[in-house]
Design a protein around this motif. Structure first.
Motif, PDB file in Angstrom:
ATOM      1  N   VAL A 124       0.845  -1.199   0.000  1.00  0.00           N
ATOM      2  CA  VAL A 124       0.000   0.000   0.000  1.00  0.00           C
ATOM      3  C   VAL A 124       0.878   1.247   0.000  1.00  0.00           C
ATOM      4  O   VAL A 124       0.631   2.197  -0.745  1.00  0.00           O
ATOM      5  N   VAL A 125       1.923   1.244   0.816  1.00  0.00           N
ATOM      6  CA  VAL A 125       2.830   2.394   0.877  1.00  0.00           C
ATOM      7  C   VAL A 125       3.528   2.588  -0.458  1.00  0.00           C
ATOM      8  O   VAL A 125       3.624   3.716  -0.963  1.00  0.00           O
ATOM      9  N   TRP A 126       4.042   1.516  -1.063  1.00  0.00           N
ATOM     10  CA  TRP A 126       4.728   1.618  -2.357  1.00  0.00           C
ATOM     11  C   TRP A 126       3.776   2.096  -3.451  1.00  0.00           C
ATOM     12  O   TRP A 126       4.149   2.905  -4.289  1.00  0.00           O
ATOM     13  N   PHE A 127       2.553   1.591  -3.448  1.00  0.00           N
ATOM     14  CA  PHE A 127       1.576   2.022  -4.439  1.00  0.00           C
ATOM     15  C   PHE A 127       1.274   3.506  -4.296  1.00  0.00           C
ATOM     16  O   PHE A 127       1.214   4.244  -5.282  1.00  0.00           O
ATOM     17  N   PHE A 128       1.083   3.963  -3.069  1.00  0.00           N
ATOM     18  CA  PHE A 128       0.802   5.374  -2.820  1.00  0.00           C
ATOM     19  C   PHE A 128       1.984   6.245  -3.249  1.00  0.00           C
ATOM     20  O   PHE A 128       1.797   7.279  -3.894  1.00  0.00           O
ATOM     21  N   ALA A 129       3.208   5.830  -2.917  1.00  0.00           N
ATOM     22  CA  ALA A 129       4.396   6.594  -3.295  1.00  0.00           C
ATOM     23  C   ALA A 129       4.542   6.653  -4.816  1.00  0.00           C
ATOM     24  O   ALA A 129       4.873   7.711  -5.374  1.00  0.00           O
ATOM     25  N   ALA A 130       4.283   5.545  -5.496  1.00  0.00           N
ATOM     26  CA  ALA A 130       4.372   5.520  -6.962  1.00  0.00           C
ATOM     27  C   ALA A 130       3.311   6.425  -7.580  1.00  0.00           C
ATOM     28  O   ALA A 130       3.587   7.151  -8.549  1.00  0.00           O
ATOM     29  N   ALA A 131       2.109   6.412  -7.039  1.00  0.00           N
ATOM     30  CA  ALA A 131       1.036   7.256  -7.569  1.00  0.00           C
ATOM     31  C   ALA A 131       1.363   8.737  -7.379  1.00  0.00           C
ATOM     32  O   ALA A 131       1.178   9.549  -8.295  1.00  0.00           O
ATOM     33  N   VAL A 132       1.869   9.096  -6.212  1.00  0.00           N
ATOM     34  CA  VAL A 132       2.251  10.490  -5.949  1.00  0.00           C
ATOM     35  C   VAL A 132       3.374  10.905  -6.886  1.00  0.00           C
ATOM     36  O   VAL A 132       3.344  11.999  -7.468  1.00  0.00           O
ATOM     37  N   GLY A 133       4.372  10.039  -7.068  1.00  0.00           N
ATOM     38  CA  GLY A 133       5.480  10.348  -7.975  1.00  0.00           C
ATOM     39  C   GLY A 133       5.025  10.502  -9.412  1.00  0.00           C
ATOM     40  O   GLY A 133       5.498  11.389 -10.133  1.00  0.00           O
ATOM     41  N   TYR A 134       4.092   9.676  -9.831  1.00  0.00           N
ATOM     42  CA  TYR A 134       3.589   9.760 -11.204  1.00  0.00           C
ATOM     43  C   TYR A 134       2.814  11.053 -11.432  1.00  0.00           C
ATOM     44  O   TYR A 134       2.999  11.728 -12.448  1.00  0.00           O
ATOM     45  N   VAL A 135       1.968  11.414 -10.491  1.00  0.00           N
ATOM     46  CA  VAL A 135       1.197  12.653 -10.608  1.00  0.00           C
ATOM     47  C   VAL A 135       2.137  13.859 -10.603  1.00  0.00           C
ATOM     48  O   VAL A 135       1.972  14.797 -11.393  1.00  0.00           O
ATOM     49  N   TYR A 136       3.138  13.839  -9.738  1.00  0.00           N
ATOM     50  CA  TYR A 136       4.129  14.923  -9.676  1.00  0.00           C
ATOM     51  C   TYR A 136       4.842  15.085 -11.017  1.00  0.00           C
ATOM     52  O   TYR A 136       4.939  16.192 -11.555  1.00  0.00           O
ATOM     53  N   MET A 137       5.333  13.987 -11.575  1.00  0.00           N
ATOM     54  CA  MET A 137       6.080  14.054 -12.832  1.00  0.00           C
ATOM     55  C   MET A 137       5.174  14.478 -13.986  1.00  0.00           C
ATOM     56  O   MET A 137       5.566  15.303 -14.825  1.00  0.00           O
ATOM     57  N   ALA A 138       3.958  13.957 -14.037  1.00  0.00           N
ATOM     58  CA  ALA A 138       3.034  14.330 -15.111  1.00  0.00           C
ATOM     59  C   ALA A 138       2.661  15.801 -15.022  1.00  0.00           C
ATOM     60  O   ALA A 138       2.591  16.499 -16.053  1.00  0.00           O
ATOM     61  N   ALA A 139       2.441  16.297 -13.820  1.00  0.00           N
ATOM     62  CA  ALA A 139       2.105  17.714 -13.649  1.00  0.00           C
ATOM     63  C   ALA A 139       3.277  18.595 -14.075  1.00  0.00           C
ATOM     64  O   ALA A 139       3.075  19.627 -14.729  1.00  0.00           O
ATOM     65  N   CYS A 140       4.489  18.189 -13.721  1.00  0.00           N
ATOM     66  CA  CYS A 140       5.671  18.956 -14.137  1.00  0.00           C
ATOM     67  C   CYS A 140       5.823  18.933 -15.654  1.00  0.00           C
ATOM     68  O   CYS A 140       6.080  19.978 -16.271  1.00  0.00           O
ATOM     69  N   LEU A 141       5.662  17.761 -16.279  1.00  0.00           N
ATOM     70  CA  LEU A 141       5.772  17.672 -17.734  1.00  0.00           C
ATOM     71  C   LEU A 141       4.710  18.518 -18.426  1.00  0.00           C
ATOM     72  O   LEU A 141       4.986  19.193 -19.425  1.00  0.00           O
ATOM     73  N   MET A 142       3.498  18.489 -17.905  1.00  0.00           N
ATOM     74  CA  MET A 142       2.422  19.271 -18.504  1.00  0.00           C
ATOM     75  C   MET A 142       2.726  20.772 -18.404  1.00  0.00           C
ATOM     76  O   MET A 142       2.527  21.516 -19.365  1.00  0.00           O
ATOM     77  N   THR A 143       3.253  21.198 -17.265  1.00  0.00           N
ATOM     78  CA  THR A 143       3.586  22.612 -17.084  1.00  0.00           C
ATOM     79  C   THR A 143       4.739  23.018 -17.989  1.00  0.00           C
ATOM     80  O   THR A 143       4.723  24.106 -18.571  1.00  0.00           O
ATOM     81  N   ILE A 144       5.741  22.152 -18.122  1.00  0.00           N
ATOM     82  CA  ILE A 144       6.857  22.430 -19.035  1.00  0.00           C
ATOM     83  C   ILE A 144       6.324  22.559 -20.459  1.00  0.00           C
ATOM     84  O   ILE A 144       6.705  23.465 -21.199  1.00  0.00           O
ATOM     85  N   GLY A 145       5.433  21.653 -20.846  1.00  0.00           N
ATOM     86  CA  GLY A 145       4.842  21.708 -22.176  1.00  0.00           C
ATOM     87  C   GLY A 145       4.046  22.976 -22.403  1.00  0.00           C
ATOM     88  O   GLY A 145       4.115  23.593 -23.467  1.00  0.00           O
ATOM     89  N   LYS A 146       3.297  23.378 -21.387  1.00  0.00           N
ATOM     90  CA  LYS A 146       2.496  24.600 -21.493  1.00  0.00           C
ATOM     91  C   LYS A 146       3.398  25.818 -21.671  1.00  0.00           C
ATOM     92  O   LYS A 146       3.139  26.683 -22.496  1.00  0.00           O
TER      93      LYS A 146
END
Length: 120
Positions: A16-38
């Motif tokens: 559960v902890v690993w899944f939560f950490a992976a989900a947070v990391g994925y959202v963080y990276m996707a948000a950063c990529l989207m902002t860089i793209g914008k």
């Protein structure tokens, strides 16, 4: 509780902890990529949120050919390509290209996407 039940409970909790950490990391990276793209004037910002497709988005931001996505799927070559992509994205944001090399440094690699996304 016996030892088997304790081990299963511990393993379940760790998953559960690993899944939560992976989900947070994925959202963080996707948000950063989207902002860089914008900030670099890209269209189709949704691509930052889709696995594998986000590699194509990174090549577009970095100004590299689309077939570099295939190189990202080759072990060891993908490390070099990732650095070159992050260097290209740093240049696209008007930052020094050496910021892309920092993606290899543990802990600092968490700062690089945010710096490229949210700095002026």
């Amino acid at each position: 509780m016996d030892d088997t039940a304790n081990a299963v409970a511990l393993f379940s909790g760790m998953m559960v902890v690993w899944f939560f950490a992976a989900a947070v990391g994925y959202v963080y990276m996707a948000a950063c990529l989207m902002t860089i793209g914008k900030k670099t004037g890209q269209t189709d910002l949704w691509m930052a949120w889709v696995p594998i497709v986000n590699l194509l988005f990174m090549t577009r931001v970095a100004g590299k050919p689309w077939w570099w996505v295939l190189l990202c799927l080759i072990p060891c070559v993908n490390i070099v390509i990732a650095v070159l992509l992050w260097m290209g994205m740093a240049e696209a944001r008007g930052k020094p290209s050496w910021w892309g090399i920092l993606i290899l440094v543990p802990c600092i690699n968490l700062i690089v996407p945010a710096y490229l996304a949210f700095s002026d």
